[in-house]
Design a protein around this motif. Sequence first.
Motif, PDB file in Angstrom:
ATOM      1  N   MET A  60       0.829  -1.369  -0.125  1.00 28.25           N
ATOM      2  CA  MET A  60      -0.075  -0.004  -0.086  1.00 28.25           C
ATOM      3  C   MET A  60       1.029   1.389   0.046  1.00 28.25           C
ATOM      4  SD  MET A  60      -2.555   1.456   2.867  1.00 28.25           S
ATOM      5  CE  MET A  60      -3.275  -0.009   3.166  1.00 28.25           C
ATOM      6  N   LYS A  61       0.667   1.999  -0.722  1.00 29.30           N
ATOM      7  CA  LYS A  61       1.345   3.561  -0.900  1.00 29.30           C
ATOM      8  C   LYS A  61       0.824   4.375   0.177  1.00 29.30           C
ATOM      9  CE  LYS A  61       3.742   3.995  -5.000  1.00 29.30           C
ATOM     10  NZ  LYS A  61       4.827   4.450  -4.803  1.00 29.30           N
ATOM     11  N   ILE A  62       1.949   4.966   0.675  1.00 31.22           N
ATOM     12  CA  ILE A  62       1.448   6.214   1.539  1.00 31.22           C
ATOM     13  C   ILE A  62       1.596   7.556   0.951  1.00 31.22           C
ATOM     14  CG2 ILE A  62       4.003   5.998   2.508  1.00 31.22           C
ATOM     15  CD1 ILE A  62       2.857   6.599   5.354  1.00 31.22           C
ATOM     16  N   THR A  63       0.880   8.474   1.240  1.00 29.75           N
ATOM     17  CA  THR A  63       0.899   9.946   0.665  1.00 29.75           C
ATOM     18  C   THR A  63       2.072  10.530   1.467  1.00 29.75           C
ATOM     19  OG1 THR A  63      -0.463  10.817   2.510  1.00 29.75           O
ATOM     20  CG2 THR A  63      -1.687   9.934   0.578  1.00 29.75           C
ATOM     21  N   LYS A  64       2.512  11.539   0.850  1.00 28.32           N
ATOM     22  CA  LYS A  64       3.755  12.188   1.053  1.00 28.32           C
ATOM     23  C   LYS A  64       3.498  12.975   2.372  1.00 28.32           C
ATOM     24  CE  LYS A  64       5.233  13.365  -3.554  1.00 28.32           C
ATOM     25  NZ  LYS A  64       5.741  14.536  -4.460  1.00 28.32           N
ATOM     26  N   ARG A 117       1.561  11.955   4.842  1.00 28.83           N
ATOM     27  CA  ARG A 117       1.417  11.090   5.994  1.00 28.83           C
ATOM     28  C   ARG A 117       3.079  10.480   6.064  1.00 28.83           C
ATOM     29  NH1 ARG A 117      -3.311   7.827   3.411  1.00 28.83           N
ATOM     30  NH2 ARG A 117      -4.876   9.537   3.501  1.00 28.83           N
ATOM     31  N   GLN A 118       3.840  10.438   5.021  1.00 28.03           N
ATOM     32  CA  GLN A 118       5.174   9.867   5.312  1.00 28.03           C
ATOM     33  C   GLN A 118       5.771  11.009   5.946  1.00 28.03           C
ATOM     34  OE1 GLN A 118       6.540   6.901   4.236  1.00 28.03           O
ATOM     35  NE2 GLN A 118       8.051   7.602   5.780  1.00 28.03           N
ATOM     36  N   ASP A 143      -3.987   2.578   8.862  1.00 21.82           N
ATOM     37  CA  ASP A 143      -3.211   1.731   7.696  1.00 21.82           C
ATOM     38  C   ASP A 143      -2.252   0.960   8.282  1.00 21.82           C
ATOM     39  OD1 ASP A 143      -4.768   3.104   5.998  1.00 21.82           O
ATOM     40  OD2 ASP A 143      -3.164   4.733   5.435  1.00 21.82           O
ATOM     41  N   TYR A 202       0.473   1.819  10.421  1.00 21.45           N
ATOM     42  CA  TYR A 202       1.793   1.952  10.545  1.00 21.45           C
ATOM     43  C   TYR A 202       2.043   2.461  12.156  1.00 21.45           C
ATOM     44  CZ  TYR A 202       2.069   2.555   5.655  1.00 21.45           C
ATOM     45  OH  TYR A 202       2.361   2.166   4.286  1.00 21.45           O
ATOM     46  N   GLU A 215       5.958  -6.190   4.944  1.00 19.64           N
ATOM     47  CA  GLU A 215       6.435  -5.792   3.347  1.00 19.64           C
ATOM     48  C   GLU A 215       6.862  -6.874   2.674  1.00 19.64           C
ATOM     49  OE1 GLU A 215       7.988  -1.956   3.424  1.00 19.64           O
ATOM     50  OE2 GLU A 215       5.976  -1.216   4.038  1.00 19.64           O
TER      51      GLU A 215
END
Length: 78
Positions: free
Chosen positions: A1-5, A7-8, A52, A54, A74
């Motif tokens: 799953m990709k994480i938005t900028k 959120r990162q 999500d 994290y 992952e």
Amino acid sequence: MKITKKRQVVLDFIKTYIKMYGVSPTYETIAKGIGLNAKSNAYRIVKRLESDGYLLVKPRKFYGIKVFDRSVKEIISL
């Protein structure tokens, strides 16, 4: 799953803060640290990171944010 900028950025800030001070930051500290206008924005992003997978957030606990190491999940999913 990709994480938005955004959120990162929040996740990286939390990780760095915990490494530097040994405790998790407050929502107000997160907001100020990454330039958000309100701690409610930090709360919303943290809750999304929690959903999500994290983070783990213990409600009504000061310093209640814990970071999960997702690297094992992952690697398994590959």
